[in-house]
Design a protein around this motif. Structure first.
Motif: not given
Length: 483
Positions: A190-204
């Motif tokens: 779960y924590l890894q997935a949340v980190e992933g979503l944060k990076l995706i948002l920042w990338g967009f």
């Protein structure tokens, strides 16, 4: 399929749900599904490109086996050369064939010979070919140098080559990092997935609010440079510096974040390069996976800097010129690489090329020292002016742009019709740089704030900015797709 397309917005959650809900029991089914999803993702551009990536995968899979099993050094080297020649030949034909033909015609014309360009072909450049050919070659290199042993699991190897988040624009992954993760069953974190979503948002945010918003201005200024004042031309190349950074690092953030959703950690590809204190540090922070690839598989085998001075200088020029040529079949990229070689040379000659190997600016203080600030500004200005050759359509275009900047009419005014929009974008860039400065010590945790309310406020601001700046009328493709 573009990350910032409606198709991908549908594709990603569907693949994510099926991957964890249906294919989470066995490693083999996980990899089969990832491979099929990756081939669908890549074939969405043009299904014919799948034959190329499949050919490169098959060749290097069997070459790896043969290198490992060969009993003599001569046989090992022969198989390694097969991998090199096949992948470089593939890359050379699709990316550089017309360049060499046109250059030969131009050279002949200098000596008074006229050659008709009947040999040029209408070749479509396969998306990501520069990336996956280098990734498969590194696998063969590492087996040859006994850094890894080859896998006998073809599906896992094919998944390693074609893993869709980083397939078309990197990071260029090493088998030593990515392949073991492919060969081991993943479980949802779960924590890894949340980190992933944060990076995706920042990338967009970087892509849509920074890069895509700046693109029309940059395109217009470079296309109509003769109509604008030198100050506007300087702003044009300044904006391009952040356009290409937002575009490429935004892609990398989305790729790394997406991989996290599937339980896989990719290598970092950017570490705040515009905070670099010299050119050597810049290249340790910009497109890191490519810089390391050239360092490990070209620069060091040539002798690196551990040879006599003249050979070291030769090696520097080779690696930078080849790096420039890797970016595109145009003399502008070669000159761009040569400029960086010249900028790197003083550091090599004074033995300062390995300073700032691990430290960041203002590591123990809030603000950088005056010395650091001067170094950062100097490095940024040099890098920014070199971008003119990277962005220009030809050498003639680049020289004309530079000449226009250094004309006598250096009036500090905005001559661009967008007027206040340029000021607005400049303010956005300054705020963006200030935020990156705040998170400079860890590029993989863009929103690591203790206050939950503050985090959600940042998320809301970024999402609102993405929605406000999204424009379906402009070309949304990523710059590095052309490489």
């Amino acid at each position: 399929m573009l990350f910032n397309s409606l198709e991908y917005i549908i594709f990603l959650p569907v693949v994510f749900f099926i991957y964890w809900a249906v294919f989470n029991k066995k490693l083999q089914t996980q990899n089969w599904f990832l491979l099929i999803a990756s081939y669908f993702f890549y074939g969405f551009w043009d299904w014919r490109f799948l034959f190329l990536i499949l050919a490169s995968t098959i060749v290097d899979f069997f070459v790896g086996q043969r290198i490992h099993s060969s009993s003599t050094a001569r046989n090992k080297k022969s198989w390694l050369w097969l991998s090199i020649l096949f992948n470089v030949g593939l890359l050379g034909f699709f990316k550089y064939f017309n360049f060499f033909i046109d250059s030969w015609i131009d050279l002949a014309s200098i000596f008074g010979y006229t050659i008709h360009s009947t040999w040029t072909l209408k070749i479509i450049l396969p998306v990501g070919i520069s990336f996956y050919t280098f990734q498969t070659m590194s696998y063969s290199f590492d087996i040859y140098h006994k850094k890894i042993t080859p896998t006998r699991d073809f599906i896992s190897f094919a998944t390693f080559v074609s893993f869709f988040p980083q397939l078309v624009a990197g990071p260029i992954e090493r088998a030593s990092n990515l392949l073991p993760q492919i060969l081991n069953k993943r479980t949802f974190n779960y924590l890894q997935a949340v980190e992933g979503l944060k990076l995706i948002l920042w990338g967009f945010f970087k892509k849509l609010v920074i890069a895509d918003a700046l693109a029309p201005l940059v395109d217009d200024i470079f296309a109509n440079y003769s109509q604008y004042s030198p100050s506007t031309l300087i702003m044009g190349v300044f904006f391009f510096s952040f356009q290409i950074y937002g575009d490429f690092s935004g892609y990398s953030d989305i790729a790394i974040g997406t991989a996290k959703l599937f339980g896989i950690e990719l290598s970092p590809n950017f570490k705040f390069p515009y905070f670099s204190r010299n050119i050597a540090e810049f290249w340790r922070r910009w497109h890191i996976s490519l810089s390391r690839w050239f360092r490990d598989y070209l620069y060091i085998p040539l002798g690196g800097s551990k040879v006599n001075r003249w050979i070291s200088i030769r090696n520097v020029f080779i690696i930078f010129l080849v790096s420039g040529f890797w970016h595109g079949a145009n003399w502008t990229f070669i000159i761009w690489g040569g400029i960086h070689a010249l900028l790197f040379l003083p550091l090599l000659l004074t033995n300062n090329n390995r300073t700032y190997l691990s430290s960041t600016i203002a590591e123990k203080t809030i603000l950088p020292s005056l010395k650091e600030l001067f170094q950062i500004l100097t490095t940024f200005i040099l890098v920014t002016f070199s971008w003119i050759f990277f962005r220009a359509s030809s050498l003639t275009h680049a020289w004309a742009y530079l000449k226009a900047i250094f004309s006598n009419d250096i009036v500090l005014k905005y001559a661009h019709p967008s007027g206040y929009r340029m000021i607005d974008y400049f303010i956005i860039i300054i705020l963006f740089v200030m935020y990156e400065y705040c998170i400079r010590k860890d590029e993989r945790v863009p929103f690591d704030f203790k206050s939950r309310y503050f985090r959600f406020l940042i998320y809301a601001i970024l999402l609102l900015a993405i929605l406000l700046f999204y424009d379906d009328q402009i070309d949304r493709s990523f710059i590095y797709f052309q490489f």
